[in-house]
Design a protein around this motif. Sequence first.
Motif, PDB file in Angstrom:
ATOM      1  N   LYS A 154      -6.125   9.254  -5.737  1.00 29.80           N
ATOM      2  CA  LYS A 154      -6.854  10.098  -4.783  1.00 29.80           C
ATOM      3  C   LYS A 154      -5.827  10.808  -3.918  1.00 29.80           C
ATOM      4  O   LYS A 154      -5.167  10.180  -3.079  1.00 29.80           O
ATOM      5  CB  LYS A 154      -7.780   9.259  -3.899  1.00 29.80           C
ATOM      6  N   TRP A 208      -6.951   3.012   3.395  1.00 27.79           N
ATOM      7  CA  TRP A 208      -5.762   3.622   4.003  1.00 27.79           C
ATOM      8  C   TRP A 208      -5.563   5.044   3.490  1.00 27.79           C
ATOM      9  O   TRP A 208      -5.655   5.298   2.291  1.00 27.79           O
ATOM     10  CB  TRP A 208      -4.513   2.809   3.643  1.00 27.79           C
ATOM     11  N   SER A 244      -2.927  10.800   0.593  1.00 29.57           N
ATOM     12  CA  SER A 244      -3.380   9.999  -0.542  1.00 29.57           C
ATOM     13  C   SER A 244      -4.142   8.792  -0.019  1.00 29.57           C
ATOM     14  O   SER A 244      -3.827   8.251   1.035  1.00 29.57           O
ATOM     15  CB  SER A 244      -2.202   9.548  -1.411  1.00 29.57           C
ATOM     16  N   THR A 300      -5.521   4.888  -0.563  1.00 26.78           N
ATOM     17  CA  THR A 300      -5.413   3.589  -1.219  1.00 26.78           C
ATOM     18  C   THR A 300      -6.317   2.643  -0.458  1.00 26.78           C
ATOM     19  O   THR A 300      -6.017   2.260   0.677  1.00 26.78           O
ATOM     20  CB  THR A 300      -3.966   3.064  -1.194  1.00 26.78           C
ATOM     21  N   GLY A 301      -7.452   2.288  -1.047  1.00 25.47           N
ATOM     22  CA  GLY A 301      -8.433   1.492  -0.318  1.00 25.47           C
ATOM     23  C   GLY A 301      -8.917   2.286   0.889  1.00 25.47           C
ATOM     24  O   GLY A 301      -9.327   3.443   0.769  1.00 25.47           O
ATOM     25  N   THR A 327       0.824  -1.211   0.000  1.00 30.55           N
ATOM     26  CA  THR A 327       0.000   0.000   0.000  1.00 30.55           C
ATOM     27  C   THR A 327       0.858   1.260   0.000  1.00 30.55           C
ATOM     28  O   THR A 327       0.526   2.251  -0.654  1.00 30.55           O
ATOM     29  CB  THR A 327      -0.932  -0.004   1.223  1.00 30.55           C
ATOM     30  N   THR A 328       1.976   1.232   0.715  1.00 30.68           N
ATOM     31  CA  THR A 328       2.828   2.417   0.771  1.00 30.68           C
ATOM     32  C   THR A 328       3.347   2.799  -0.607  1.00 30.68           C
ATOM     33  O   THR A 328       3.547   3.990  -0.897  1.00 30.68           O
ATOM     34  CB  THR A 328       4.021   2.203   1.722  1.00 30.68           C
ATOM     35  N   LEU A 354       1.719   2.226  -3.505  1.00 29.30           N
ATOM     36  CA  LEU A 354       0.592   2.712  -4.295  1.00 29.30           C
ATOM     37  C   LEU A 354       0.201   4.132  -3.905  1.00 29.30           C
ATOM     38  O   LEU A 354      -0.319   4.894  -4.718  1.00 29.30           O
ATOM     39  CB  LEU A 354      -0.602   1.774  -4.131  1.00 29.30           C
ATOM     40  N   GLY A 355       0.456   4.496  -2.657  1.00 27.16           N
ATOM     41  CA  GLY A 355       0.086   5.828  -2.190  1.00 27.16           C
ATOM     42  C   GLY A 355       1.001   6.927  -2.692  1.00 27.16           C
ATOM     43  O   GLY A 355       0.640   8.109  -2.661  1.00 27.16           O
ATOM     44  N   ALA A 412      -0.858  10.038  -7.449  1.00 34.04           N
ATOM     45  CA  ALA A 412      -1.798   9.072  -6.873  1.00 34.04           C
ATOM     46  C   ALA A 412      -3.228   9.348  -7.354  1.00 34.04           C
ATOM     47  O   ALA A 412      -3.599  10.494  -7.595  1.00 34.04           O
ATOM     48  CB  ALA A 412      -1.742   9.122  -5.349  1.00 34.04           C
TER      49      ALA A 412
END
Length: 309
Positions: free
Chosen positions: A216, A240, A235, A237-238, A78-79, A81-82, A214
């Motif tokens: 969002k 998070w 940002s 991600t899901g 996740t880190t 993707l953010g 990103a």
Amino acid sequence: MSGLSARDIGHRVVVRHRLPGGQLTDVIGALHSLDSDALVVRHSDSTPYRIRLTDVAAAKPIPPMPLRPVDVEQLFLTTALGRPAVETQYVGQWLLRASSGWTGRGNSLLPAGDPGMPVEDALKHAQTFYEERELPPLALIRLGSPEDEEFRRLGWTDARPEQADVLVMHTTLDLVNAEPAYEVTLTDRPDTAWYGTAFEGEVPAAAPAVMEGAPKVVFASVSLDGKLVAVGRGSMTGHWVAVDAVRVDPAYRRRGLGTAVLQGITRWAGPLGGRRSYLEVVEDNVAALTTYTNLGYQTAYKYRYLTIR
């Protein structure tokens, strides 16, 4: 209605209200909005419930959810993707990232998942990738992971032995989305003033692509005395929300401005379905680490950069 005010927006509440048939029911979730006619509560599944104040029998804040154990493998990916790199390639499920040399995260291998081939062969692919871009081969390694042991066995060593470990910390939004002590401005694109506060000196050429890349993303700022004095980036991600790039003008530090920026970002994330927050901090940054710990953040894992010479 009693017990709720605008200060409770973003926090967990329970609202007992009447349904059209007259029976009473409860809804629990984060208070999304509150005005003279109605309130909106966002359930944990992100469903919003609009309730007219005339239908409310009782309402009150409730304690935050306990901080549950985190899925470290999921957070590790996740880190990335953010804060996506300018250029990415895959070796199996491993992620190769390049951003013209700006930041370790943007220019390192993230060994998450299966490389689809022997590790030694995958690492040769990684070395070639970075050599072709005239970048040093770097791998972001979660300390204590199987990859940590395997990479070191194959000759990879600390790329920055003089630097402390980096902590990835996490918490639930309930603990960090209190109303900020300062007015926080949120925009979906940063301007020149934001970048001028976020960076001391010239803005790296790759920074805008990385910071704004990103899906969002939000850019927070606080102005005092007619100028921008604190900024940060968030940002999604899901469920998070990442908080990074927090910087306060040196002349305005120790006033809680960084905390206000963080709270502004996490309050932005709540209505979008955010439930958890993460951030990164170098272990020897005592001031920042103390602030984040006091806000309820806990360490999920530590990482370092390894290289092959």
